[in-house]
Design a protein around this motif. Structure first.
Motif, mmCIF file in Angstrom:
data_model
loop_
_atom_site.group_PDB
_atom_site.id
_atom_site.type_symbol
_atom_site.label_atom_id
_atom_site.label_comp_id
_atom_site.label_asym_id
_atom_site.label_seq_id
_atom_site.Cartn_x
_atom_site.Cartn_y
_atom_site.Cartn_z
ATOM 1 N N LYS A 1 73.883 -6.299 25.511
ATOM 2 C CA LYS A 1 74.838 -7.384 24.848
ATOM 3 C C LYS A 1 76.390 -6.741 24.605
ATOM 4 C CE LYS A 1 75.493 -9.434 20.239
ATOM 5 N NZ LYS A 1 74.553 -9.521 18.909
ATOM 6 N N GLU A 2 76.287 -5.239 24.420
ATOM 7 C CA GLU A 2 77.744 -4.873 24.238
ATOM 8 C C GLU A 2 78.397 -4.450 25.535
ATOM 9 O OE1 GLU A 2 79.020 -4.255 21.091
ATOM 10 O OE2 GLU A 2 77.373 -5.438 20.109
ATOM 11 N N ASN A 3 77.682 -4.260 26.470
ATOM 12 C CA ASN A 3 78.271 -3.756 27.792
ATOM 13 C C ASN A 3 78.007 -4.401 29.016
ATOM 14 O OD1 ASN A 3 78.240 -0.873 29.852
ATOM 15 N ND2 ASN A 3 80.142 -1.975 29.402
ATOM 16 N N PRO A 4 77.915 -5.672 28.771
ATOM 17 C CA PRO A 4 77.471 -6.609 30.222
ATOM 18 C C PRO A 4 78.216 -6.004 31.247
ATOM 19 C CG PRO A 4 79.184 -7.969 28.808
ATOM 20 C CD PRO A 4 78.648 -6.743 27.987
ATOM 21 N N GLN A 5 79.281 -5.525 31.437
ATOM 22 C CA GLN A 5 79.752 -5.009 32.508
ATOM 23 C C GLN A 5 79.072 -4.016 33.418
ATOM 24 O OE1 GLN A 5 81.112 -5.001 29.634
ATOM 25 N NE2 GLN A 5 83.292 -5.026 29.839
ATOM 26 N N GLY A 6 78.032 -3.483 32.579
ATOM 27 C CA GLY A 6 77.173 -2.257 33.115
ATOM 28 C C GLY A 6 76.011 -2.732 33.546
ATOM 29 N N VAL B 1 77.530 4.404 32.450
ATOM 30 C CA VAL B 1 77.338 3.791 33.444
ATOM 31 C C VAL B 1 78.638 3.819 34.135
ATOM 32 C CG1 VAL B 1 77.722 1.510 32.765
ATOM 33 C CG2 VAL B 1 76.274 1.891 34.825
ATOM 34 N N ASP B 2 78.874 4.069 35.459
ATOM 35 C CA ASP B 2 79.959 3.949 36.108
ATOM 36 C C ASP B 2 80.010 2.656 37.037
ATOM 37 O OD1 ASP B 2 82.368 4.238 37.600
ATOM 38 O OD2 ASP B 2 82.297 6.501 37.736
ATOM 39 N N THR B 3 80.756 1.715 36.749
ATOM 40 C CA THR B 3 80.699 0.453 37.742
ATOM 41 C C THR B 3 81.910 0.579 38.661
ATOM 42 O OG1 THR B 3 82.638 -0.697 36.144
ATOM 43 C CG2 THR B 3 80.360 -1.091 35.604
ATOM 44 N N ARG B 4 82.295 1.718 39.055
ATOM 45 C CA ARG B 4 82.954 2.081 40.099
ATOM 46 C C ARG B 4 81.963 2.394 41.120
ATOM 47 N NH1 ARG B 4 87.280 6.443 37.726
ATOM 48 N NH2 ARG B 4 84.845 7.129 37.177
ATOM 49 N N VAL B 5 80.888 2.731 41.049
ATOM 50 C CA VAL B 5 79.742 3.310 41.960
ATOM 51 C C VAL B 5 78.821 2.279 42.088
ATOM 52 C CG1 VAL B 5 78.225 5.298 42.435
ATOM 53 C CG2 VAL B 5 80.332 5.640 41.305
ATOM 54 N N GLU C 1 69.958 -1.540 48.219
ATOM 55 C CA GLU C 1 68.713 -2.138 48.134
ATOM 56 C C GLU C 1 68.487 -2.448 46.614
ATOM 57 O OE1 GLU C 1 67.034 -1.612 52.633
ATOM 58 O OE2 GLU C 1 65.961 -0.600 50.698
ATOM 59 N N THR C 2 69.261 -2.542 45.561
ATOM 60 C CA THR C 2 68.810 -2.517 44.220
ATOM 61 C C THR C 2 68.485 -3.995 43.632
ATOM 62 O OG1 THR C 2 71.004 -2.612 43.659
ATOM 63 C CG2 THR C 2 70.128 -0.495 43.532
ATOM 64 N N GLY C 3 69.337 -4.869 44.461
ATOM 65 C CA GLY C 3 69.205 -6.422 43.916
ATOM 66 C C GLY C 3 70.346 -6.971 43.352
ATOM 67 N N PHE C 4 71.212 -5.821 43.056
ATOM 68 C CA PHE C 4 72.366 -6.382 42.219
ATOM 69 C C PHE C 4 73.630 -5.475 42.365
ATOM 70 C CE2 PHE C 4 70.827 -3.278 39.238
ATOM 71 C CZ PHE C 4 72.101 -2.810 38.608
ATOM 72 N N ARG C 5 74.705 -5.948 42.154
ATOM 73 C CA ARG C 5 75.849 -5.359 42.176
ATOM 74 C C ARG C 5 76.689 -5.658 40.739
ATOM 75 N NH1 ARG C 5 76.884 -9.592 46.075
ATOM 76 N NH2 ARG C 5 78.318 -11.139 45.412
ATOM 77 N N PHE C 6 77.453 -4.742 40.697
ATOM 78 C CA PHE C 6 78.482 -4.940 39.522
ATOM 79 C C PHE C 6 79.537 -5.884 39.829
ATOM 80 C CE2 PHE C 6 77.460 -0.107 38.741
ATOM 81 C CZ PHE C 6 76.532 -0.542 37.505
ATOM 82 N N ASP C 7 79.863 -6.644 38.837
ATOM 83 C CA ASP C 7 81.017 -7.668 38.793
ATOM 84 C C ASP C 7 81.957 -7.319 37.708
ATOM 85 O OD1 ASP C 7 82.646 -9.647 39.341
ATOM 86 O OD2 ASP C 7 81.467 -11.321 38.530
ATOM 87 N N ASP C 8 82.535 -6.427 37.378
ATOM 88 C CA ASP C 8 83.289 -5.694 36.594
ATOM 89 C C ASP C 8 85.045 -5.925 36.911
ATOM 90 O OD1 ASP C 8 84.644 -4.348 34.608
ATOM 91 O OD2 ASP C 8 83.500 -2.514 34.622
ATOM 92 N N LYS D 1 87.486 -4.629 35.626
ATOM 93 C CA LYS D 1 88.148 -3.522 35.559
ATOM 94 C C LYS D 1 87.049 -2.277 35.578
ATOM 95 C CE LYS D 1 91.611 -5.090 32.152
ATOM 96 N NZ LYS D 1 92.386 -4.974 30.806
ATOM 97 N N PRO D 2 86.638 -1.987 36.806
ATOM 98 C CA PRO D 2 85.758 -0.851 37.275
ATOM 99 C C PRO D 2 85.933 0.303 36.464
ATOM 100 C CG PRO D 2 86.194 -2.199 39.100
ATOM 101 C CD PRO D 2 87.202 -2.565 38.111
ATOM 102 N N GLN D 3 85.156 0.928 35.860
ATOM 103 C CA GLN D 3 85.284 2.181 35.096
ATOM 104 C C GLN D 3 83.903 2.875 34.787
ATOM 105 O OE1 GLN D 3 86.659 1.592 30.742
ATOM 106 N NE2 GLN D 3 86.875 -0.464 31.818
ATOM 107 N N ARG D 4 83.958 4.079 34.032
ATOM 108 C CA ARG D 4 82.999 4.799 33.596
ATOM 109 C C ARG D 4 82.971 4.558 32.258
ATOM 110 N NH1 ARG D 4 81.438 10.167 31.714
ATOM 111 N NH2 ARG D 4 79.075 10.130 31.945
ATOM 112 N N TYR D 5 81.888 3.900 31.651
ATOM 113 C CA TYR D 5 81.508 3.442 30.188
ATOM 114 C C TYR D 5 80.793 4.430 29.767
ATOM 115 C CZ TYR D 5 83.394 -1.208 31.671
ATOM 116 O OH TYR D 5 83.991 -2.215 31.997
#
Length: 355
Positions: free
Chosen positions: A172-177, A78-82, A27-34, A36-40
């Motif tokens: 800006k530098e890590n939009p995947q996050g 941030v970890d975009t796999r989670v 229920e956060t209102g968004f999801r990652f769209d990466d 190459k999901p990974q921990r940045y």
């Protein structure tokens, strides 16, 4: 980044994806769209992000060390796999990789801003110290606003502005996050009700002081807060009292002079349950906000002070596995609306300290 939200507003023009009347990902209102999901893990110097940043040698707060090494490096991860929880932890102490790893595994974003916090061993040292001295400096260091006559910390060097600038850089530098989720419409400030402020010792005390002034999602105080002789803990709080959480070791010297029990009660944490020993209980610990541990530290108060976060002093079992994994998850993710039953203040806990 694909966003899902029920709130239409100025941000719609630059948000990517389709807006639908439902929430996802806790229920956060968004999801990652990466792709190459990974921990940045990212770092950046505060002085490179914001040219207004400057040193304050009068309180031993520097941009570079005496041997020319950067002193203003900031960390983020941030970890975009989670699946994201939609909350950002701002850590007000030295970088702890173990904590950052755990926050990311919970679905939390995390940053550690470099801000003017070295005043503690220099200012407000007189005895007796004024009852507002430390609290006012903490608030100035956190906000960059003029709350204290003891220091002169401008906005670019306060925790809040450093955090805003850092998150803008990360967006800006890590939009995947998906860091932009924590910025307001014109990216001039953070959406503070999506922010968890946390720290250990000195940092946990500033986190609690800031939360009195600014409404945030949660406060997590490890081995703190304290500020004996100060009265700010009893001020009205912008952050609801049920959002304050604390964890300390019973042999920590913060208990010797009632520093922790005093602060926890003045903050109102007793209204949500008794002090619970996590070594003798299981999650959700009666939904309380006050947690302690009594594991064997060999009578070492110094180790006890640092024992409530991942590291050499923490409790470990077979194979070196940390014993307080459930505690850390509880502190940072337990629903704030689930609370324990109120208990009376402890009459043996000294609230007013003699000067």
């Amino acid at each position: 980044m694909k966003w899902i939200s029920t709130n239409l507003g100025p941000r719609t023009a630059w948000l990517l994806g389709v807006l639908v009347p439902s929430l996802s990902c806790a229920e956060t209102g968004f999801r990652f769209d990466d792709p190459k999901p990974q921990r940045y893990q990212l770092t950046a110097r505060a002085s490179k992000i914001d040219p207004r940043v400057k040193a304050h040698p009068e309180i031993d707060f520097l941009i570079e060390t005496k041997d020319g090494k950067p002193a203003d490096v900031q960390q983020a991860s941030v970890d975009t796999r989670v699946a994201p929880r939609g909350e950002l932890v701002i850590w007000l102490m030295g970088y702890n990789p173990g904590l950052f790893e755990r926050w990311n595994s919970y679905g939390l974003h995390a940053i550690r801003p470099h801000y003017a916090n070295k005043w503690f061993s220099i200012c407000c040292r007189e005895k007796p110290v004024g009852e507002n001295c430390r609290g006012n400096i903490r608030l100035e260091a956190a906000t960059g606003e003029d709350f204290s006559d003891e220091v002169d910390i401008p906005k670019p060097d306060g925790m809040a502005e450093r955090s805003v600038r850092f998150v803008k850089w990360l967006a800006k530098e890590n939009p995947q996050g998906g860091w932009a989720y924590f910025l307001n419409d014109d990216q001039t400030d953070l959406l503070w009700e999506r922010v968890i402020v946390s720290g250990a010792s000195h940092g946990s005390t500033t986190a609690a002081r800031f939360a009195k002034h600014q409404k945030v999602a949660r406060v997590v105080a490890l081995c703190g807060p304290r500020d004996q002789f100060q009265t700010w803990q009893s001020l009205p709080s912008a952050t609801p009292e049920n959002r304050y959480f604390g964890f300390s070791h019973v042999l920590d010297e913060g208990w010797t002079n009632d520093h922790y029990c005093r602060s926890w009660e003045l903050l109102g944490m007793h209204r949500f349950g008794p002090i619970v020993n996590v070594d003798q209980s299981k999650p959700p610990y009666g939904n309380t906000r006050r947690l302690v541990t009594s594991f064997d530290v060999g009578g070492n108060a110094g180790r006890a002070h640092g024992a409530v976060q991942p590291g050499r002093s923490a409790a470990k079992g077979k194979g070196g596995k940390y014993l307080h994994e459930d505690v850390w998850r509880y502190l940072y993710t337990h629903p704030v609306d689930k609370t324990g039953n109120a208990v009376p203040m402890d009459p043996e806990c000294l609230k007013v300290h003699p000067q």
